[in-house]
Design an enzyme around this catalytic site. Structure first.
Site, PDB file in Angstrom:
ATOM      1  N   LYS A 185       4.524   5.920  -2.062  1.00  0.00           N
ATOM      2  CA  LYS A 185       5.064   4.557  -2.092  1.00  0.00           C
ATOM      3  C   LYS A 185       5.463   4.225  -3.532  1.00  0.00           C
ATOM      4  O   LYS A 185       5.779   5.113  -4.318  1.00  0.00           O
ATOM      5  CB  LYS A 185       4.029   3.585  -1.541  1.00  0.00           C
ATOM      6  CG  LYS A 185       3.671   3.820  -0.073  1.00  0.00           C
ATOM      7  CD  LYS A 185       4.838   3.522   0.849  1.00  0.00           C
ATOM      8  CE  LYS A 185       4.475   3.659   2.304  1.00  0.00           C
ATOM      9  NZ  LYS A 185       5.589   3.299   3.212  1.00  0.00           N
ATOM     10  N   ASP A 205       1.075   0.415   4.663  1.00  0.00           N
ATOM     11  CA  ASP A 205       1.135  -0.725   3.745  1.00  0.00           C
ATOM     12  C   ASP A 205      -0.143  -1.561   3.773  1.00  0.00           C
ATOM     13  O   ASP A 205      -0.364  -2.403   2.892  1.00  0.00           O
ATOM     14  CB  ASP A 205       2.340  -1.618   4.068  1.00  0.00           C
ATOM     15  CG  ASP A 205       3.652  -0.987   3.629  1.00  0.00           C
ATOM     16  OD1 ASP A 205       3.622  -0.047   2.808  1.00  0.00           O
ATOM     17  OD2 ASP A 205       4.711  -1.427   4.106  1.00  0.00           O
ATOM     18  N   GLN A 252      11.395   5.513   7.225  1.00  0.00           N
ATOM     19  CA  GLN A 252      12.701   5.009   6.809  1.00  0.00           C
ATOM     20  C   GLN A 252      13.770   6.090   6.824  1.00  0.00           C
ATOM     21  O   GLN A 252      14.954   5.796   7.001  1.00  0.00           O
ATOM     22  CB  GLN A 252      12.582   4.368   5.424  1.00  0.00           C
ATOM     23  CG  GLN A 252      11.764   3.085   5.450  1.00  0.00           C
ATOM     24  CD  GLN A 252      11.336   2.623   4.076  1.00  0.00           C
ATOM     25  OE1 GLN A 252      11.542   3.304   3.086  1.00  0.00           O
ATOM     26  NE2 GLN A 252      10.721   1.451   4.014  1.00  0.00           N
ATOM     27  N   ARG A 254      16.949  -4.784   7.752  1.00  0.00           N
ATOM     28  CA  ARG A 254      17.665  -4.209   8.897  1.00  0.00           C
ATOM     29  C   ARG A 254      18.767  -5.151   9.383  1.00  0.00           C
ATOM     30  O   ARG A 254      19.884  -4.711   9.678  1.00  0.00           O
ATOM     31  CB  ARG A 254      16.685  -3.891  10.030  1.00  0.00           C
ATOM     32  CG  ARG A 254      15.911  -2.595   9.832  1.00  0.00           C
ATOM     33  CD  ARG A 254      14.724  -2.509  10.780  1.00  0.00           C
ATOM     34  NE  ARG A 254      14.034  -1.229  10.675  1.00  0.00           N
ATOM     35  CZ  ARG A 254      13.206  -0.888   9.690  1.00  0.00           C
ATOM     36  NH1 ARG A 254      12.969  -1.750   8.717  1.00  0.00           N
ATOM     37  NH2 ARG A 254      12.609   0.294   9.681  1.00  0.00           N
ATOM     38  N   ARG A 262      10.893   8.190  -6.797  1.00  0.00           N
ATOM     39  CA  ARG A 262      10.629   8.311  -5.359  1.00  0.00           C
ATOM     40  C   ARG A 262      11.676   9.203  -4.716  1.00  0.00           C
ATOM     41  O   ARG A 262      12.843   8.849  -4.604  1.00  0.00           O
ATOM     42  CB  ARG A 262      10.609   6.925  -4.703  1.00  0.00           C
ATOM     43  CG  ARG A 262       9.511   6.035  -5.261  1.00  0.00           C
ATOM     44  CD  ARG A 262       9.543   4.646  -4.671  1.00  0.00           C
ATOM     45  NE  ARG A 262       9.178   4.631  -3.260  1.00  0.00           N
ATOM     46  CZ  ARG A 262       9.119   3.535  -2.516  1.00  0.00           C
ATOM     47  NH1 ARG A 262       9.399   2.360  -3.060  1.00  0.00           N
ATOM     48  NH2 ARG A 262       8.789   3.602  -1.251  1.00  0.00           N
ATOM     49  N   ARG A 302       2.064  -4.457  -3.885  1.00  0.00           N
ATOM     50  CA  ARG A 302       0.906  -4.529  -2.989  1.00  0.00           C
ATOM     51  C   ARG A 302      -0.405  -4.281  -3.747  1.00  0.00           C
ATOM     52  O   ARG A 302      -1.452  -4.830  -3.380  1.00  0.00           O
ATOM     53  CB  ARG A 302       1.070  -3.556  -1.824  1.00  0.00           C
ATOM     54  CG  ARG A 302       2.282  -3.893  -0.969  1.00  0.00           C
ATOM     55  CD  ARG A 302       2.254  -3.246   0.396  1.00  0.00           C
ATOM     56  NE  ARG A 302       3.576  -3.315   1.016  1.00  0.00           N
ATOM     57  CZ  ARG A 302       4.067  -4.386   1.627  1.00  0.00           C
ATOM     58  NH1 ARG A 302       3.345  -5.491   1.718  1.00  0.00           N
ATOM     59  NH2 ARG A 302       5.287  -4.366   2.149  1.00  0.00           N
ATOM     60  N   LYS A 359      10.164  -8.408   5.469  1.00  0.00           N
ATOM     61  CA  LYS A 359      11.119  -7.631   4.678  1.00  0.00           C
ATOM     62  C   LYS A 359      11.826  -6.603   5.556  1.00  0.00           C
ATOM     63  O   LYS A 359      13.043  -6.432   5.463  1.00  0.00           O
ATOM     64  CB  LYS A 359      10.400  -6.927   3.530  1.00  0.00           C
ATOM     65  CG  LYS A 359      11.311  -6.035   2.690  1.00  0.00           C
ATOM     66  CD  LYS A 359      10.563  -5.308   1.586  1.00  0.00           C
ATOM     67  CE  LYS A 359       9.747  -4.169   2.130  1.00  0.00           C
ATOM     68  NZ  LYS A 359       9.178  -3.315   1.055  1.00  0.00           N
ATOM     69  N   SER A 360      11.079  -5.918   6.399  1.00  0.00           N
ATOM     70  CA  SER A 360      11.666  -4.867   7.230  1.00  0.00           C
ATOM     71  C   SER A 360      12.737  -5.422   8.161  1.00  0.00           C
ATOM     72  O   SER A 360      13.807  -4.821   8.331  1.00  0.00           O
ATOM     73  CB  SER A 360      10.570  -4.177   8.041  1.00  0.00           C
ATOM     74  OG  SER A 360       9.625  -3.572   7.192  1.00  0.00           O
TER      75      SER A 360
END
Length: 461
Positions: A373, A346, A186, A25, A142, A422, A20-21
């Site tokens: 998170k 994570d 991030q 990006r 968040r 998660r 995902k990261s």
């Protein structure tokens, strides 16, 4: 959606979904580049969909390419490298508009994707069109307050709901010096992606008194080194991190551009942690495909953790030298240990459920940022593990799991997934070794990062 996971031995070969990261990006960088970029084997998930929609708002043209089995195999992106120059015809690029009638704000709904929200906020500040960010119920809780404070210090107009969405961003980006504590990496990655695109002559200086999740910063910088075109300077971007007296200092000159590229997306070590945890809990063996051990992802640390807890971990390059397979198995009882998860928050859910099956205490520490998170994962894990008869001690920055080698669940346990992908995946894995079936609520959110995960866990081999 509530699912019931029936205990069973988990074994077989699993191809891990793309990172995902990396996918997010690459999408954002390609959308800001000149020309066409191709992202091969991207993650096809809800978070990716949210990022695609954000990139379209930024002016990118995105084509999805599928194979005969309707699997997404690539994304073709024609970038809008003039995004930062958007302004009304009466004004110079990137200057405040005072004479033209106001335009309707653009809207970006990031869904559940915190990565998309944080990285896109800084990009939005490069130009003078108002952009409003919103998201789902979880995103609305968040806070991005430290990042928003830094954007204000860099000349960007910001409105928010106490740091949360809806957030309105409007440039221009004027640069300067700011202090940016990063409980999540991030925040800093957002500025590393956007700041080089500021006009030539503008320098962004960032003091970072707190920097968690450092491997993700290394990931962002690796993209700068690969895909950044310097327009007005010859700085070596490897040297943009300057450490003095233990503090992280970043100096980022403007006047650069992102260049188009063609690139594969490696497998996601964060996602791989869950089938790996299943192997640790039930014995395996489980072989994972698609991972690049040389990648910058910090979550490959999970495999080291499993070895220290009593698992066998074997890498095999015979299948693919660039992406070797790794097999996890266990032939002896798991033992507890002490692990610092500051760089890899994570991993906390997967590590916690494996620790529940270990003999002795497992300390998972230095991970206070897990509380910000999708949920407060430290509190949630403590609460839900108790339903499985696992005693835990909640710490301000972590959790101690007092493992007894197996679960002692309450009758007909029902785990609240808290709409956190998660948490859902971790407890689905934990249920495989339970003496009784386990129900898990909000299970559909696993698709945020790992589509098909529940089908994988429920599959009969």
């Amino acid at each position: 959606m509530t699912v019931t996971i029936t205990p069973r031995k988990f074994t077989g070969t699993v191809r891990i979904p793309a990172s995902k990261s990396h996918t997010i990006r690459q999408l954002l960088i390609a959308s800001l580049a000149d020309g066409e970029s191709i992202i091969k084997n991207p993650l096809d998930s809800l978070d990716t969909r949210s990022c695609i929609e954000a990139c379209k708002v930024f002016g990118a043209q995105i084509t999805e390419v599928y194979d005969d089995d309707k699997k997404l195999v690539s994304l073709k992106i024609i970038g809008n490298n003039n995004f930062k120059k958007i302004s009304c015809p009466l004004c110079p690029p990137c200057s405040p508009c005072t004479s033209a009638p106001p335009r309707e704000p653009l809207l970006i709904d990031v869904g559940n994707s915190g990565t998309t929200l944080y990285l896109a906020l800084a990009i939005a500040g490069l130009q003078s069109q108002e952009i409003v960010f919103t998201g789902d119920e979880s995103i609305q809780k968040r806070s991005a307050a430290p990042l928003l404070d830094a954007l204000l210090g860099l000349g960007i107009q910001v409105k928010s709901n106490n740091g949360c969405t809806p957030i309105t961003i409007k440039g221009p980006y004027t640069g300067g010096k700011v202090t940016l504590p990063c409980p999540t990496s991030q925040y800093l990655s957002a500025l590393l992606i956007a700041a080089p695109l500021a006009p030539a002559g503008i320098v962004t200086e960032i003091d970072v008194p707190l920097l968690n999740e450092r491997p993700y910063i290394e990931m962002t910088i690796s993209y700068i080194e690969k895909h950044m075109v310097s327009v007005t300077h010859k700085e070596n971007y490897k040297n943009i991190i300057k450490t003095q007296n233990g503090e992280n200092r970043f100096e980022i000159p403007g006047g650069s551009e992102w260049k188009s590229f063609s690139s594969d997306v490696p497998g996601d070590f964060s996602s791989a942690a869950f089938p790996a945890a299943a192997a640790a809990i039930t014995g395996g063996p489980v072989t994972l495909l698609g991972l690049d051990f040389h990648d910058t992802q910090g979550d490959k640390y999970f495999l080291d953790m499993l070895k220290l807890m009593g698992c066998e971990v074997h890498w095999d390059e015979n299948i693919d030298k660039n992406n070797p397979s790794v097999t996890i198995s266990r032939n002896k009882p798991l033992c507890g240990g002490s692990f610092d998860l500051n760089e890899t928050p994570d991993l906390l859910p997967a590590a916690a459920v494996v620790a529940a099956y270990a003999n002795g205490d497992t300390i998972l520490s230095n991970v206070a940022h897990a509380r910000i998170k999708e949920t407060d994962r430290i509190a949630v894990l403590t609460q839900e593990l108790a339903k499985l008869g696992v005693s835990c001690t909640e710490l301000p920055d972590g959790i101690i799991i007092h493992g007894k080698g197996k679960l002692f669940p309450h009758e007909n346990p029902v785990i609240d997934g808290h709409n956190d992908h998660r948490i859902v995946m971790a407890f689905a894995v934990s249920a495989l070794g339970s003496p009784v079936p386990v129900e898990i609520t909000t299970a559909e959110c696993a698709a945020v990062t790992y589509p098909g995960f529940l089908e994988l866990i429920e599959k009969k081999y």
